[in-house]
Design a protein around this motif. Sequence first.
Motif, PDB file in Angstrom:
ATOM      1  N   SER A 285      27.854  23.830   8.142  1.00  0.00           N
ATOM      2  CA  SER A 285      27.178  23.078   9.192  1.00  0.00           C
ATOM      3  C   SER A 285      28.147  21.998   9.647  1.00  0.00           C
ATOM      4  O   SER A 285      28.595  21.176   8.839  1.00  0.00           O
ATOM      5  N   GLY A 286      28.486  22.014  10.911  1.00  0.00           N
ATOM      6  CA  GLY A 286      29.509  21.116  11.418  1.00  0.00           C
ATOM      7  C   GLY A 286      28.947  19.795  11.906  1.00  0.00           C
ATOM      8  O   GLY A 286      27.768  19.469  11.718  1.00  0.00           O
ATOM      9  N   THR A 287      29.797  19.037  12.580  1.00  0.00           N
ATOM     10  CA  THR A 287      29.420  17.707  13.027  1.00  0.00           C
ATOM     11  C   THR A 287      28.397  17.730  14.158  1.00  0.00           C
ATOM     12  O   THR A 287      27.768  16.713  14.442  1.00  0.00           O
ATOM     13  N   SER A 288      28.193  18.894  14.793  1.00  0.00           N
ATOM     14  CA  SER A 288      27.131  18.989  15.792  1.00  0.00           C
ATOM     15  C   SER A 288      25.749  18.980  15.142  1.00  0.00           C
ATOM     16  O   SER A 288      24.747  18.629  15.779  1.00  0.00           O
ATOM     17  N   MET A 289      25.690  19.389  13.879  1.00  0.00           N
ATOM     18  CA  MET A 289      24.438  19.418  13.115  1.00  0.00           C
ATOM     19  C   MET A 289      23.349  20.238  13.799  1.00  0.00           C
ATOM     20  O   MET A 289      22.159  19.908  13.732  1.00  0.00           O
ATOM     21  N   ASP A 290      23.763  21.323  14.470  1.00  0.00           N
ATOM     22  CA  ASP A 290      22.767  22.144  15.154  1.00  0.00           C
ATOM     23  C   ASP A 290      22.186  23.216  14.251  1.00  0.00           C
ATOM     24  O   ASP A 290      21.264  23.919  14.640  1.00  0.00           O
TER      25      ASP A 290
ATOM     26  N   SER B  91      45.860  33.068   7.934  1.00  0.00           N
ATOM     27  CA  SER B  91      45.695  34.298   7.157  1.00  0.00           C
ATOM     28  C   SER B  91      45.233  35.466   8.012  1.00  0.00           C
ATOM     29  O   SER B  91      45.650  36.610   7.794  1.00  0.00           O
ATOM     30  N   VAL B  92      44.398  35.200   9.023  1.00  0.00           N
ATOM     31  CA  VAL B  92      43.766  36.318   9.750  1.00  0.00           C
ATOM     32  C   VAL B  92      44.127  36.409  11.228  1.00  0.00           C
ATOM     33  O   VAL B  92      43.975  37.477  11.833  1.00  0.00           O
ATOM     34  N   PHE B  93      44.614  35.321  11.840  1.00  0.00           N
ATOM     35  CA  PHE B  93      44.825  35.330  13.291  1.00  0.00           C
ATOM     36  C   PHE B  93      46.296  35.305  13.717  1.00  0.00           C
ATOM     37  O   PHE B  93      46.593  35.541  14.890  1.00  0.00           O
ATOM     38  N   ALA B  94      47.213  34.980  12.823  1.00  0.00           N
ATOM     39  CA  ALA B  94      48.627  34.860  13.212  1.00  0.00           C
ATOM     40  C   ALA B  94      49.179  36.213  13.640  1.00  0.00           C
ATOM     41  O   ALA B  94      48.857  37.248  13.041  1.00  0.00           O
ATOM     42  N   ARG B  95      50.010  36.206  14.685  1.00  0.00           N
ATOM     43  CA  ARG B  95      50.666  37.417  15.170  1.00  0.00           C
ATOM     44  C   ARG B  95      52.123  37.124  15.476  1.00  0.00           C
ATOM     45  O   ARG B  95      52.440  36.127  16.136  1.00  0.00           O
ATOM     46  N   SER B  96      53.017  37.994  15.015  1.00  0.00           N
ATOM     47  CA  SER B  96      54.456  37.791  15.180  1.00  0.00           C
ATOM     48  C   SER B  96      54.826  37.688  16.654  1.00  0.00           C
ATOM     49  O   SER B  96      54.324  38.441  17.494  1.00  0.00           O
ATOM     50  N   GLY B  97      55.709  36.738  16.947  1.00  0.00           N
ATOM     51  CA  GLY B  97      56.225  36.599  18.298  1.00  0.00           C
ATOM     52  C   GLY B  97      55.330  35.826  19.238  1.00  0.00           C
ATOM     53  O   GLY B  97      55.658  35.682  20.412  1.00  0.00           O
ATOM     54  N   LYS B  98      54.211  35.307  18.747  1.00  0.00           N
ATOM     55  CA  LYS B  98      53.261  34.589  19.600  1.00  0.00           C
ATOM     56  C   LYS B  98      53.091  33.144  19.123  1.00  0.00           C
ATOM     57  O   LYS B  98      53.010  32.874  17.924  1.00  0.00           O
ATOM     58  N   ARG B  99      53.045  32.225  20.079  1.00  0.00           N
ATOM     59  CA  ARG B  99      52.615  30.855  19.787  1.00  0.00           C
ATOM     60  C   ARG B  99      51.138  30.791  20.156  1.00  0.00           C
ATOM     61  O   ARG B  99      50.773  30.629  21.305  1.00  0.00           O
ATOM     62  N   ARG B 100      50.332  30.974  19.140  1.00  0.00           N
ATOM     63  CA  ARG B 100      48.905  31.171  19.321  1.00  0.00           C
ATOM     64  C   ARG B 100      48.140  29.949  18.839  1.00  0.00           C
ATOM     65  O   ARG B 100      48.390  29.426  17.748  1.00  0.00           O
ATOM     66  N   GLY B 101      47.202  29.485  19.655  1.00  0.00           N
ATOM     67  CA  GLY B 101      46.349  28.382  19.258  1.00  0.00           C
ATOM     68  C   GLY B 101      44.938  28.859  18.980  1.00  0.00           C
ATOM     69  O   GLY B 101      44.418  29.734  19.680  1.00  0.00           O
ATOM     70  N   ILE B 102      44.322  28.285  17.953  1.00  0.00           N
ATOM     71  CA  ILE B 102      42.910  28.523  17.659  1.00  0.00           C
ATOM     72  C   ILE B 102      42.218  27.169  17.797  1.00  0.00           C
ATOM     73  O   ILE B 102      42.505  26.230  17.056  1.00  0.00           O
ATOM     74  N   LEU B 103      41.335  27.068  18.769  1.00  0.00           N
ATOM     75  CA  LEU B 103      40.652  25.818  19.072  1.00  0.00           C
ATOM     76  C   LEU B 103      39.194  25.909  18.654  1.00  0.00           C
ATOM     77  O   LEU B 103      38.453  26.747  19.173  1.00  0.00           O
ATOM     78  N   ASN B 104      38.807  25.070  17.721  1.00  0.00           N
ATOM     79  CA  ASN B 104      37.403  24.988  17.337  1.00  0.00           C
ATOM     80  C   ASN B 104      36.767  23.792  18.036  1.00  0.00           C
ATOM     81  O   ASN B 104      37.227  22.660  17.877  1.00  0.00           O
ATOM     82  N   ILE B 105      35.726  24.052  18.824  1.00  0.00           N
ATOM     83  CA  ILE B 105      35.002  22.967  19.486  1.00  0.00           C
ATOM     84  C   ILE B 105      33.615  22.873  18.879  1.00  0.00           C
ATOM     85  O   ILE B 105      32.674  23.542  19.295  1.00  0.00           O
ATOM     86  N   GLY B 106      33.504  22.049  17.835  1.00  0.00           N
ATOM     87  CA  GLY B 106      32.209  21.706  17.275  1.00  0.00           C
ATOM     88  C   GLY B 106      31.840  20.325  17.775  1.00  0.00           C
ATOM     89  O   GLY B 106      32.098  19.974  18.920  1.00  0.00           O
ATOM     90  N   GLY B 107      31.234  19.496  16.910  1.00  0.00           N
ATOM     91  CA  GLY B 107      31.004  18.117  17.298  1.00  0.00           C
ATOM     92  C   GLY B 107      32.325  17.430  17.576  1.00  0.00           C
ATOM     93  O   GLY B 107      32.486  16.701  18.552  1.00  0.00           O
ATOM     94  N   ILE B 108      33.280  17.678  16.681  1.00  0.00           N
ATOM     95  CA  ILE B 108      34.677  17.261  16.850  1.00  0.00           C
ATOM     96  C   ILE B 108      35.495  18.516  17.118  1.00  0.00           C
ATOM     97  O   ILE B 108      35.173  19.594  16.627  1.00  0.00           O
ATOM     98  N   ALA B 109      36.555  18.391  17.905  1.00  0.00           N
ATOM     99  CA  ALA B 109      37.416  19.542  18.203  1.00  0.00           C
ATOM    100  C   ALA B 109      38.676  19.484  17.354  1.00  0.00           C
ATOM    101  O   ALA B 109      39.214  18.404  17.088  1.00  0.00           O
ATOM    102  N   ASN B 110      39.137  20.657  16.914  1.00  0.00           N
ATOM    103  CA  ASN B 110      40.419  20.723  16.206  1.00  0.00           C
ATOM    104  C   ASN B 110      41.199  21.938  16.655  1.00  0.00           C
ATOM    105  O   ASN B 110      40.629  22.954  17.074  1.00  0.00           O
TER     106      ASN B 110
END
Length: 363
Positions: free
Chosen positions: A9-14, A151-170
């Motif tokens: 349960s994240g900072t949104s507390m939904d 562990s699960v999203f990295a792909r060779s040759g790519k600068r890949r971002g994973i953005l989580n937007i909960g109450g706080i974003a990371n």
Amino acid sequence: MSYFIGLMSGTSMDGIDAALVDFSQPSQPVMRDFLCVPYSDTLKRTLLALNFPMNNEVHEMATASREVALAFADAANQLIQRHPDYQIHAIGSHGQTIRHAPSGPLGYSLQLGDANTLAVTTGINVVSDFRNKDIALGGQGAPLVPAFHASVFARSGKRRGILNIGGIANITLLTDQDTLGFDTGPGNTLMDQWIALHLGHAYDKNGEWAASGRVIPALLNALLQHPFLQECAPKSTGIDHFSLHWLQQHLGKSDEYAAADVQATLLHFTARSIADACQSLALDDLFVCGGGAYNTHLINTLRELMPAVHIDSTDVLNIPANAVEACAFAWLAYAFVNQIPGNLPAVTGASRPAILGTLTYAH
């Protein structure tokens, strides 16, 4: 099979996100089931209040921790009952953060959700308290999900971002060389608090109310001066730093601004703080998860601010946007059991990698 349940349960507390994950192939985990169970209105009000000083705080915190654990157990038991043939190895429980103050020699991060109650009520061993060992090692204790992302999203040759937007974003940056990550600032928290105050809604569906308003440039510029946004990573924050009280200091006591215009400004504040944080990362792709992934106006605003970056949902990477963090805490339980470090010092600032979590036996 190697089945784990992740509860988050994240900072949104939904509500409580619960994922049942198969780690038979650790680099390609398969989510077998997922559900979201909302908190009761009463418990949510209590948890929101506990983010700030209050009367009888220790008693309120202790009883709320038992309530959170019972709510988490209900979510886990629903998954268990839907899959009676699965042998669940352990539950990874994030709990509910009510305070996050990692800086300084006595830093800490506090999550509610009594692990003993959860273990006894489900009959399954529980791994919990994932953040405080990292803090003991000089880290921020957050964000913790980048290790799972790598562990699960990295792909060779790519600068890949994973953005989580909960109450706080990371944001997590995945490259061939390394993995970086940090909190960017507010996600949904200010928008959720503002619409709850004025319209009584839990969130702004698709960003429709924000889209009906106009951005207030002077207010946006003032909000962008928040000291956290100027800090260098590693860094993390919480909803107590981006609260209605803080916002009101910028609004003053007058009714100078229309409520819809403030909401429009808050959405752009979230988008700008994310885009500014991503500016130096030279991303090829950005994949969004968390509740904010479903805010159409927010995502379109991000696309306008970051035209050179391909932006999509983690759904296209085979993990639904609303399930990524629950899967991450299933992975952290898997990592604990298999003695795999769960933190990334380059992300959190800890002095070394560490096995994260505390095990509570059900029997």
